[in-house]
Design an enzyme around this catalytic site. Structure first.
Site, PDB file in Angstrom:
ATOM      1  N   VAL A 197       0.868  -1.182   0.000  1.00 28.96           N
ATOM      2  CA  VAL A 197       0.000   0.000   0.000  1.00 28.96           C
ATOM      3  C   VAL A 197       0.900   1.224   0.000  1.00 28.96           C
ATOM      4  CG1 VAL A 197      -1.730   1.328   1.287  1.00 28.96           C
ATOM      5  CG2 VAL A 197      -1.853  -1.168   1.245  1.00 28.96           C
ATOM      6  N   PHE A 198       0.629   2.159  -0.915  1.00 31.39           N
ATOM      7  CA  PHE A 198       1.416   3.394  -0.973  1.00 31.39           C
ATOM      8  C   PHE A 198       0.664   4.504  -0.258  1.00 31.39           C
ATOM      9  CE2 PHE A 198       2.497   7.472  -2.953  1.00 31.39           C
ATOM     10  CZ  PHE A 198       3.876   7.468  -2.783  1.00 31.39           C
ATOM     11  N   GLY A 199       1.320   5.159   0.693  1.00 37.06           N
ATOM     12  CA  GLY A 199       0.724   6.284   1.423  1.00 37.06           C
ATOM     13  C   GLY A 199       1.415   7.582   1.060  1.00 37.06           C
ATOM     14  N   TYR A 200       0.623   8.636   0.876  1.00 32.88           N
ATOM     15  CA  TYR A 200       1.194   9.939   0.483  1.00 32.88           C
ATOM     16  C   TYR A 200       0.722  11.076   1.384  1.00 32.88           C
ATOM     17  CZ  TYR A 200      -3.465  10.141  -1.409  1.00 32.88           C
ATOM     18  OH  TYR A 200      -4.844  10.107  -1.507  1.00 32.88           O
ATOM     19  N   GLY A 201      -0.183  10.784   2.328  1.00 31.73           N
ATOM     20  CA  GLY A 201      -0.705  11.820   3.221  1.00 31.73           C
ATOM     21  C   GLY A 201      -0.453  11.397   4.658  1.00 31.73           C
ATOM     22  N   SER A 202      -1.536  11.297   5.436  1.00 31.98           N
ATOM     23  CA  SER A 202      -1.350  10.892   6.836  1.00 31.98           C
ATOM     24  C   SER A 202      -0.768   9.486   6.936  1.00 31.98           C
ATOM     25  CB  SER A 202      -2.670  10.984   7.601  1.00 31.98           C
ATOM     26  OG  SER A 202      -3.591  10.039   7.113  1.00 31.98           O
ATOM     27  N   GLU A 220      -9.995   5.510   5.691  1.00 30.71           N
ATOM     28  CA  GLU A 220     -10.011   6.285   4.438  1.00 30.71           C
ATOM     29  C   GLU A 220     -11.409   6.345   3.811  1.00 30.71           C
ATOM     30  OE1 GLU A 220      -7.240   7.856   3.621  1.00 30.71           O
ATOM     31  OE2 GLU A 220      -6.132   6.897   5.241  1.00 30.71           O
TER      32      GLU A 220
HETATM   33  C1  SIN Z   1      -2.769   8.640   2.269  1.00 24.74           C
HETATM   34  O1  SIN Z   1      -2.192   9.083   3.275  1.00 24.74           O
HETATM   35  O2  SIN Z   1      -2.171   7.902   1.460  1.00 24.74           O
HETATM   36  C2  SIN Z   1      -4.207   8.946   1.999  1.00 24.74           C
HETATM   37  C3  SIN Z   1      -4.681  10.250   2.499  1.00 24.74           C
HETATM   38  C4  SIN Z   1      -4.647  10.403   3.982  1.00 24.74           C
HETATM   39  O3  SIN Z   1      -5.090   9.496   4.704  1.00 24.74           O
HETATM   40  O4  SIN Z   1      -4.169  11.441   4.475  1.00 24.74           O
END
Ligand code: SIN
Length: 192
Positions: free
Chosen positions: A22-27, A98
């Site tokens: 899983v790729f995460g880009y925010g929190s 999410e």
């Molecule tokens: C993420 O972090 O990949 C999705 C957006 C978030 O939960 O901030």
């Protein structure tokens, strides 16, 4: 599309898979409140991170949504973040976290710790057809919006500052995130 994406996301069934990236880009970069097998810095191509998604359940409320990030398709763009190798059961937690507009999307991620290493996986994307989507605004307006917003997970400004810090720790520059952070700093300074 309904703001609650849990049922749609469950249709992407990983039963029988030992693990999934899983790729995460925010929190998801800075708050890993779930078990994982591996955690590696990574990037995806063709996407840019934008504070264009409304948050009804974490950093705002349905009546006064906060602003959080989503990713927008953009040719030539690169989005840096963190990849997690998880077991499929962990999707129960991630889908709930999410649920406010984010859909799982298949993506190829490249790992930043080993040159040339890549994997298929999923990323949560809040598309512009979800009910909570707020869309484009100037970075100054976004900073003002974030400054006045808060929700069950805390002040919206914490989301922004934690994300900016996490990107700095990764050694990655994100002009959009850092510009909003700078406007927020100026806004706070002008009030004191
Ligand atoms: C993420 O972090 O990949 C999705 C957006 C978030 O939960 O901030």
């Amino acid at each position: 599309m309904s703001a609650n994406t849990i049922a749609i996301n469950q249709q992407m069934d990983f039963t029988g898979h030992a693990s999934v990236w899983v790729f995460g880009y925010g929190s998801l970069i800075y708050k890993a409140d779930f078990p994982y097998l591996q955690r590696r810095p990574a990037h995806i191509e063709g996407w840019s991170r934008r504070f264009w998604q409304g948050s009804h359940d974490h950093r705002g409320t349905p009546a006064a949504p906060g602003r959080v990030v989503t990713i927008i398709p953009e040719a030539g763009a690169v989005c840096h973040g963190m990849a997690y190798l998880i077991t499929p059961e962990v999707f129960g937690h991630l889908d709930y976290r999410e649920k406010n507009g984010y859909l799982r999307v298949a993506v190829e991620m490249a790992f930043d710790d080993v040159e040339g290493d890549a994997a298929e996986g999923v990323v949560y994307v809040a598309r512009e057809d979800n009910e909570a989507f707020l869309g484009e605004a100037s970075e100054e307006e976004i900073a003002r919006h974030i400054a006045r917003s808060a929700g069950p997970s805390g002040p919206n400004s914490d989301y922004l500052t934690h994300l900016a810090l996490a990107l700095r720790e990764l050694g990655k520059h994100d002009a959009h995130v850092f510009a909003i952070e700078q406007y927020l700093v100026e806004l706070i300074a002008s009030r004191t």
